[in-house]
Design a protein around this motif. Structure first.
Motif, PDB file in Angstrom:
ATOM      1  N   ALA A  31       0.830  -1.203   0.000  1.00 41.67           N
ATOM      2  CA  ALA A  31       0.000   0.000   0.000  1.00 41.67           C
ATOM      3  C   ALA A  31       0.868   1.258   0.000  1.00 41.67           C
ATOM      4  CB  ALA A  31      -0.931   0.000   1.206  1.00 41.67           C
ATOM      5  N   TYR A  32       1.946   1.232   0.768  1.00 40.91           N
ATOM      6  CA  TYR A  32       2.859   2.373   0.810  1.00 40.91           C
ATOM      7  C   TYR A  32       3.461   2.630  -0.566  1.00 40.91           C
ATOM      8  CZ  TYR A  32       7.086   5.035   1.713  1.00 40.91           C
ATOM      9  OH  TYR A  32       8.077   5.978   1.657  1.00 40.91           O
ATOM     10  N   GLU A  33       3.916   1.587  -1.214  1.00 38.75           N
ATOM     11  CA  GLU A  33       4.509   1.746  -2.540  1.00 38.75           C
ATOM     12  C   GLU A  33       3.488   2.261  -3.548  1.00 38.75           C
ATOM     13  OE1 GLU A  33       7.641   1.621  -3.552  1.00 38.75           O
ATOM     14  OE2 GLU A  33       8.205   1.293  -1.467  1.00 38.75           O
ATOM     15  N   THR A  34       2.266   1.748  -3.472  1.00 43.39           N
ATOM     16  CA  THR A  34       1.210   2.207  -4.379  1.00 43.39           C
ATOM     17  C   THR A  34       0.919   3.682  -4.161  1.00 43.39           C
ATOM     18  OG1 THR A  34       0.237  -0.005  -4.389  1.00 43.39           O
ATOM     19  CG2 THR A  34      -1.173   1.813  -5.099  1.00 43.39           C
ATOM     20  N   MET A  35       0.791   4.088  -2.911  1.00 44.76           N
ATOM     21  CA  MET A  35       0.500   5.497  -2.617  1.00 44.76           C
ATOM     22  C   MET A  35       1.672   6.385  -3.017  1.00 44.76           C
ATOM     23  SD  MET A  35      -2.532   5.634  -1.653  1.00 44.76           S
ATOM     24  CE  MET A  35      -2.615   7.305  -1.098  1.00 44.76           C
ATOM     25  N   ARG A  36       2.884   5.896  -2.813  1.00 39.27           N
ATOM     26  CA  ARG A  36       4.054   6.664  -3.205  1.00 39.27           C
ATOM     27  C   ARG A  36       4.087   6.863  -4.717  1.00 39.27           C
ATOM     28  NH1 ARG A  36      10.292   4.931  -1.973  1.00 39.27           N
ATOM     29  NH2 ARG A  36      11.226   6.730  -2.968  1.00 39.27           N
ATOM     30  N   ASN A  41       3.097  10.358  -9.441  1.00 41.44           N
ATOM     31  CA  ASN A  41       2.388  10.632 -10.690  1.00 41.44           C
ATOM     32  C   ASN A  41       1.604  11.943 -10.602  1.00 41.44           C
ATOM     33  OD1 ASN A  41       3.369   8.246 -11.745  1.00 41.44           O
ATOM     34  ND2 ASN A  41       1.521   7.079 -11.320  1.00 41.44           N
ATOM     35  N   ALA A  42       0.996  12.187  -9.440  1.00 39.35           N
ATOM     36  CA  ALA A  42       0.238  13.431  -9.268  1.00 39.35           C
ATOM     37  C   ALA A  42       1.152  14.648  -9.326  1.00 39.35           C
ATOM     38  CB  ALA A  42      -0.520  13.406  -7.937  1.00 39.35           C
ATOM     39  N   ALA A  46       1.014  17.620 -12.097  1.00 42.55           N
ATOM     40  CA  ALA A  46       0.760  18.995 -11.683  1.00 42.55           C
ATOM     41  C   ALA A  46       1.905  19.931 -12.039  1.00 42.55           C
ATOM     42  CB  ALA A  46       0.512  19.050 -10.179  1.00 42.55           C
ATOM     43  N   ARG A  47       3.061  19.396 -12.329  1.00 44.42           N
ATOM     44  CA  ARG A  47       4.231  20.224 -12.576  1.00 44.42           C
ATOM     45  C   ARG A  47       4.033  21.264 -13.682  1.00 44.42           C
ATOM     46  NH1 ARG A  47       9.846  17.572 -11.627  1.00 44.42           N
ATOM     47  NH2 ARG A  47       8.618  17.224  -9.775  1.00 44.42           N
ATOM     48  N   PRO A  48       3.473  20.916 -14.860  1.00 42.25           N
ATOM     49  CA  PRO A  48       3.264  21.946 -15.884  1.00 42.25           C
ATOM     50  C   PRO A  48       2.310  23.058 -15.436  1.00 42.25           C
ATOM     51  CG  PRO A  48       3.068  19.756 -16.850  1.00 42.25           C
ATOM     52  CD  PRO A  48       3.162  19.579 -15.371  1.00 42.25           C
ATOM     53  N   ALA A  49       1.269  22.677 -14.708  1.00 42.27           N
ATOM     54  CA  ALA A  49       0.317  23.684 -14.222  1.00 42.27           C
ATOM     55  C   ALA A  49       0.993  24.615 -13.219  1.00 42.27           C
ATOM     56  CB  ALA A  49      -0.892  23.008 -13.587  1.00 42.27           C
TER      57      ALA A  49
END
Length: 107
Positions: A31-36, A41-42, A46-49
């Motif tokens: 679960a930790y790896e999935t959330m990480r 990815n998020a 969001a980086r271009p915005a």
């Protein structure tokens, strides 16, 4: 004999608890790896915005600074008006939060 049966049940329960702890640890790590990964990815999405917003804020800040240099009287008027509005709003909020004033009798 009953003591032996109880001991075997306790031993079986300990084994089950150990297995549950192991399973829980593995699932927690997954679960930790999935959330990480999702958080990464998020951030990447969001980086271009964020870059665009940073550029926009920088440009607008420069425009405001230029307008302030060209019209110092207007800037002082805006700052004074904002300060007075802040004082008025603060006074109104302060009077709403306090208890109603009590009348004092001097006799």
């Amino acid at each position: 004999m009953a003591s032996n049966d109880v001991q075997s049940q306790i031993s079986a329960l300990r084994d089950e608890i150990a297995q549950l702890q192991k399973d829980f640890g593995e699932r927690s790590a997954e679960a930790y790896e999935t959330m990480r990964e999702r958080a990464g990815n998020a951030v990447e999405a969001a980086r271009p915005a964020v870059r665009s917003a940073t550029k926009y804020v920088r440009n607008e800040g420069a425009a405001v600074a230029q307008a302030a240099r060209e019209h110092p009287a207007a800037l002082s008027t805006v700052v004074l008006t904002a300060g007075l509005a802040g004082i008025a709003i603060g006074y109104l909020l302060g009077s709403l939060e306090g208890e109603p004033p009590r009348r004092q009798r001097w006799f």
